[in-house]
Design a protein around this motif. Structure first.
Motif: not given
Lengths: 300, 276
Positions: A26-27, B83, B87-88, B113, B143, B146-148, B150-151, B154, B204, B207, B209
């Motif tokens: 995904l990343f 997600i 994922f994280a 990221g 998607l 969610a990807a943005f 993740l960093p 994680i 936050v 919601w 974005q």
């Protein structure tokens, strides 16, 4: 024994891959790939469709065009203004707010804290629309104040005047993000050793001296984080500006990101827009690097 | 002693004045929806007189706009949070609990990221989503968002997982448990507070974005609250009492959530920032 350990290692590897794969895919697809594609697109004169080849290869032309464009200069200057104004007005004010309500057990400090912080979690677009109402030229606050103090019936239209519009928007940014920095400073205040403060008071230091010589030095870490987030955030201002005038009137409130949207996306100039994105990224990166090296590095 | 008391009083009064100034814009909105159309122009910042519920009734009663926006915002934010959390957590567990070579490099890859804000990647992202057929789809927003997220997630989760002693994990495996048992029985229960932090940060961000759904969503039936408010205020440009009522209804869930859980919200958002 050895084979068992080896089996364990293989099992670990499989487990590791299974666990990391969803996030990694995904990343890579949605974050990393677009950033590199953007860097590539910025070298082409491209509308977002059709092949990228020698014919539409533009080299650094997008960048030279960019820096020659007067609206881009306006946008860059507006971003600089946000940075400068934040450092001069917003962060010191946030520090004063923190000193007011962040120490001891002042009555109502919990309520005050959540009221000061609330604008930060408010949707940016909604904040922008609320302030458009406040600035309304027919019945807004400014017009009312003018008729109250100066006794004129003149309408004050801050957002419609290119010379005042961006400053009016900065007021909103000030209001929106001050609570966040205040909370950082309140967290920092907890780490100021009270003995040191008491000692300074016993030695006859006044309040200002205590703040300057005891409190600020022990909050260096938090202050440098706050400056860092303020500057990097300023490069990416978009929503509030968009809600209040979409970069207008006559592009006077354009910021780097509204410029990217108006001159890149809207005109389907994907090469040119990507060049704007790369400039934003490099500015952030350069700031990040210099700041870590010279400011944060000095402290350690 | 007297001066100290006087100082406290001054401090309180000053804090109260600032609180009033800071919150009054919100109060203006909360009151604005209860005003009649005439009053919003003649007395935009005063108390509703007479108060009316009619505007709220019209918005809530109408099928469409308001309920659709709430549904879309909840749907998109909910899916994004789900997600990111799953994922994280998996990735952070791998990065902190499975001893393997190249772990550190992968961790740094994700952390890099943090340097890429969404705005920087937005144009190529648009093309990417278009090639996946995700333009116009809520999943395009979910998607990407969610990807943005993740960093930072994680980063926070890995930091927390690393503090769980390896002895616990060894004890678990001596008792015959696999890493999955360890994950389910020990790690998830231990990480409730840090998961709350991540949830708040992602909530936050998602919601509020605006730019991403602005580019991705084209059909108004998929619009989220920020897009809807933007569109509504364009449509009812002179009906400020309607816009105020609409905004009030849109931010009410957030106000309740915020004042009920303010400590966690404030700590969570700043913890994320400080660690990032």
């Amino acid at each position: 024994m050895i084979s068992k350990r080896k089996a364990g290692a293989t099992q670990n590897l499989i487990m590791f891959v299974l666990f990391i794969a969803p996030a990694l895919i995904l990343f890579s697809v949605f974050v990393v790939a677009p950033v590199f594609q953007g860097a590539f697109y910025s070298l082409f004169n491209w509308k977002g469709a059709g092949p990228l080849n020698r014919e539409n290869f533009a080299g650094i032309e997008n960048f030279t065009r960019l820096f020659a464009d007067k609206y881009f200069k306006t946008a860059l200057w507006n971003n600089m203004k946000v940075i400068i104004f934040s450092l001069i007005f917003q962060l010191p004010a946030a520090f004063i707010f923190a000193l007011l309500i962040g120490r001891g057990k002042t009555r109502g400090s919990v309520l005050f804290r959540s009221l000061y912080f609330f604008p930060y979690i408010l949707t940016e677009i909604i904040a922008g629309v609320i302030w458009k109402f406040i600035y309304n030229p027919q019945f807004g606050l400014m017009t009312q104040l003018a008729s109250f103090f100066a006794d004129t019936k003149r309408e004050i239209a801050l957002l419609a005047d290119p010379s005042t519009a961006f400053n009016a928007i900065f007021v909103v940014l000030f209001w929106k993000y001050i609570g966040f920095h205040m909370i950082l400073y309140i967290a920092g205040l907890q780490n100021v050793p009270t003995e040191l403060e008491d000692a300074a008071v016993i030695d006859g230091a006044n309040r200002l001296q205590v703040i300057r010589n005891v409190i600020i030095p022990s909050m260096k870490g938090v202050i440098s984080i706050s400056i860092f987030l303020s500057v990097t955030g300023a490069f990416n201002v978009f929503d509030v500006v968009w809600a209040m005038g979409q970069g207008g009137p006559v592009h006077s409130t354009e910021t780097l990101v509204t410029y990217l949207y108006n001159f890149g996306y809207k005109r389907f100039a994907f090469g040119y827009g990507s060049a704007v994105a790369i400039v934003i990224f490099l500015l952030c990166l350069a700031f990040n690097f210099l700041y870590q090296k010279y400011i944060v590095g000095e402290e350690n | 002693m007297v001066t100290k008391k006087r100082y406290e009083v001054i401090r309180f009064i000053l804090s109260a004045i600032i609180a009033f100034i800071m919150f009054y814009p919100i109060l203006t909105v909360l009151m604005g929806g209860f005003k009649e159309k005439g009053q919003i122009f003649s007395d935009p910042f005063g108390i509703p007189n007479p108060p009316t519920l009619q505007t709220f009734g019209e918005i809530l009663g109408a099928t469409g706009t308001y309920w659709t926006l709430i549904f879309n915002s909840v749907y998109i934010t909910g899916a994004t949070i789900a997600i990111v959390i799953v994922f994280a957590m998996l990735a952070s567990a791998a990065l902190s609990r499975i001893r393997i070579r190249g772990q550190k490099a992968l961790f740094n890859f994700f952390i890099m990221g943090l340097l890429f804000p969404l705005t920087v990647a937005i144009l190529p992202l648009f093309l990417q989503l278009r090639s996946f057929g995700l333009i116009g789809s809520r999943w395009g927003v979910i998607l990407t968002q969610a990807a943005f997220n993740l960093p930072i997630s994680i980063f926070i989760l890995t930091g927390f997982f690393r503090q769980i002693p390896f002895e616990l994990q060894d004890a678990c495996s001596i008792d015959g448990g696999t890493i999955l048992t360890f994950f389910r029985k020990i790690m998830i229960p231990l990480s409730t507070p840090v998961l709350a932090t991540v949830t708040i940060i992602v909530f936050v961000a998602s919601w509020n974005q605006f730019m991403l759904p602005l580019l991705v969503l084209s059909d108004t039936s998929h619009f989220t609250i920020p897009l809807g408010v933007m569109q509504y205020q364009g449509q009812y440009a002179s009906g400020w009492n309607q816009i105020m009522a609409f905004i009030t209804l849109s931010i009410l869930p957030v106000i309740i959530f915020y004042f009920a859980l303010q400590r966690y919200v404030i700590d969570g958002l700043t913890a994320g920032a400080v660690k990032g």
